[in-house]
Design a protein around this motif. Structure first.
Motif, short mmCIF file in Angstrom:
data_model
loop_
_atom_site.label_atom_id
_atom_site.label_comp_id
_atom_site.label_asym_id
_atom_site.label_seq_id
_atom_site.Cartn_x
_atom_site.Cartn_y
_atom_site.Cartn_z
N LEU A 1 0.81 -1.23 0.00
CA LEU A 1 0.00 0.00 0.00
C LEU A 1 0.84 1.27 0.00
O LEU A 1 0.34 2.32 -0.42
CB LEU A 1 -0.94 0.00 1.21
N LEU A 2 2.08 1.23 0.46
CA LEU A 2 2.92 2.42 0.48
C LEU A 2 4.11 2.23 -0.45
O LEU A 2 4.04 2.54 -1.63
CB LEU A 2 3.36 2.71 1.92
N LYS A 3 5.18 1.71 0.06
CA LYS A 3 6.35 1.44 -0.76
C LYS A 3 6.03 0.33 -1.76
O LYS A 3 5.60 -0.75 -1.40
CB LYS A 3 7.51 1.02 0.14
N GLY A 4 6.21 0.63 -3.04
CA GLY A 4 5.98 -0.36 -4.08
C GLY A 4 4.59 -0.39 -4.66
O GLY A 4 4.30 -1.26 -5.47
N PHE A 5 3.72 0.56 -4.27
CA PHE A 5 2.36 0.55 -4.82
C PHE A 5 2.30 1.27 -6.16
O PHE A 5 1.94 0.69 -7.18
CB PHE A 5 1.38 1.18 -3.82
N LEU A 6 2.66 2.56 -6.19
CA LEU A 6 2.62 3.33 -7.43
C LEU A 6 3.75 2.96 -8.38
O LEU A 6 3.62 3.05 -9.60
CB LEU A 6 2.65 4.83 -7.13
N ILE A 7 4.89 2.56 -7.82
CA ILE A 7 6.01 2.10 -8.64
C ILE A 7 6.83 1.12 -7.83
O ILE A 7 7.04 1.31 -6.63
CB ILE A 7 6.88 3.29 -9.12
#
Length: 441
Positions: free
Chosen positions: A106-112
């Motif tokens: 949901l935070l690190k690794g979600f959008l990229i």
């Protein structure tokens, strides 16, 4: 053999041109590899232990996973475990336990994330490879052109010495006959003989230079099955190359005002590099976020029953990580920003360099036209002087020394004209290379 025919063979069959095409093939393979990170996966984990005729445990865990472009993964799972010493946590119904669920960052690794970044960068690398391949092919054709022009120059020089050798032979025979008849002194025969031997010496040197140039041009001639071709003695360069060079290099309509630097392959290659580095910067910036991974799985022992999946039976989890100082992540982010800035500076500097080089070559080519006109007039005037001196010599009003002097100046000027033409051709090739212009086979 014309320049156009020669470059056509080079572009079609030269091994280094074929090697340049491998750059694209390599990038396509890397793109395929990056897409593989999103391939669905089947996983089977089987673990069994028996000791002294007793089954300690028998565990089977099978899963089918579908990763998506963003940090979300869908998963279907089957688990069947049994045994006397089975961990109570692994106890499942007799017919096994089925699960269907989803996991997400949901935070690190979600959008990229690394998979997304690798795929985007692979696409940019493929586009960059196409531009780099055009630059490599252009470089090979440029080097091949210079070799052709050197071959043409040595051929023209040999022709000049060959033409004037005939004059020296006629003059020597005439002087020798006049000496025999008592009309000329012996010193004239000696001078005519020296001139004749000089012409033979220069012709021999020119012949050796032409042979060396022919061998050099053979380095660029190949057949389709990677067989090198040796240039035959009867093959000669096109002495009318001046009339066709602009069409061959596709620069007949080239104009500085219409030259768009942003469409230059080198600039486009750097732009793709910048876009790739920008993806890396975004990935490193995303790594500064905390890691928050969540998963939720519906559990059922009767998957064929449509309403068996409900919120009463589930398996869920949350994983949270946050380095306290983020020194590694902050360092990676700074390095990514520096690389991006460096590529941006390189791009701007390259634009200026290419523009200035193309402009300088245009000015140089204009100057060559003026210089060529001057040399053409000088050659014409020296030819007139030589004919007049030969007429005076025939009438007995001049000396052999003056005739040889006029002829030597004419030869010298013709050779200068050949060298100037070669420099003119080389500058045309430099423009072809600087602008990275494509030519048809």
């Amino acid at each position: 053999m014309t320049l156009s025919e020669y470059l056509g063979y080079v572009k079609a069959y030269h091994p280094i041109v074929k090697q340049a095409n491998l750059v694209i093939n390599t990038s396509e393979a890397k793109l395929l590899k990056a897409r593989g990170a999103f391939d669905p996966k089947i996983e089977v984990d089987f673990d069994k232990k028996e000791f002294k005729e007793k089954e300690y445990y028998n565990q089977l865990n099978g899963a089918f996973k579908i990763p998506t472009y963003y940090g979300v993964e869908f998963k279907a799972n089957f688990e069947n475990n049994e045994g006397a010493f089975l961990n109570p946590e692994a106890t499942v119904p007799t017919d096994g336990l089925y699960a269907a669920g989803v996991s997400a960052s949901l935070l690190k690794g979600f959008l990229i994330n690394q998979r997304m970044a690798s795929l985007k960068q692979a696409k940019f690398f493929l586009n960059q490879a196409k531009e780099d391949q055009q630059i490599l092919v252009n470089e090979i054709l440029y080097n091949a052109s210079l070799t052709y022009f050197n071959w043409l120059q040595t051929y023209n020089e040999k022709v000049v010495y060959q033409d004037f050798l005939g004059n020296a032979e006629i003059r020597f025979n005439g002087t020798k006959r006049a000496f025999t008849e008592g009309a000329k002194p012996a010193i004239d025969t000696l001078e005519a003989g020296i001139t004749l031997n000089e012409r033979k010496l220069y012709l021999e040197k020119a012949r050796i230079k032409l042979i060396k140039a022919s061998l050099e041009i053979s380095n660029f001639l190949w057949l389709n099955d990677n067989t090198p071709v040796e240039l035959q003695d009867h093959i000669i360069p096109n002495v009318q190359t001046l009339n066709s060079i602009d069409v061959t290099f596709n620069i007949a309509l080239f104009n500085n005002a219409d030259f768009d630097i942003n469409n230059h392959p080198k600039i486009k290659s750097l732009e793709y590099k910048i876009q790739s580095l920008n993806i890396d910067r975004k990935l490193k910036m995303n790594n500064l976020l905390p890691q928050l991974d969540v998963q939720y799985n519906f559990l059922t022992q009767t998957p064929r029953v449509s309403n068996s999946l409900n919120v009463d039976n589930y398996k869920a989890g949350i994983n949270f990580k946050l380095p306290l100082f983020l020194r590694k992540e902050r360092g990676d982010f700074k390095l990514a920003k520096i690389k991006l800035q460096d590529a941006t500076y390189e791009n701007e500097a390259t634009k200026v360099n290419i523009k200035n080089k193309v402009d300088a070559l245009q000015q140089e080519l204009s100057s060559f036209v003026v210089q060529s006109d001057f040399l053409t007039n000088i050659v014409r005037d020296y030819s007139t002087l030589l004919r007049a001196e030969e007429r005076k010599f025939f009438l007995g009003e001049s000396s052999l020394f003056l005739v040889n002097y006029r002829e030597s100046k004419l030869i010298e000027t013709k050779l200068k004209a050949i060298v100037l033409e070669n420099s003119f051709f080389n500058s045309k090739a430099d423009l072809f290379k600087a602008a990275v212009i494509s030519i048809s086979e």
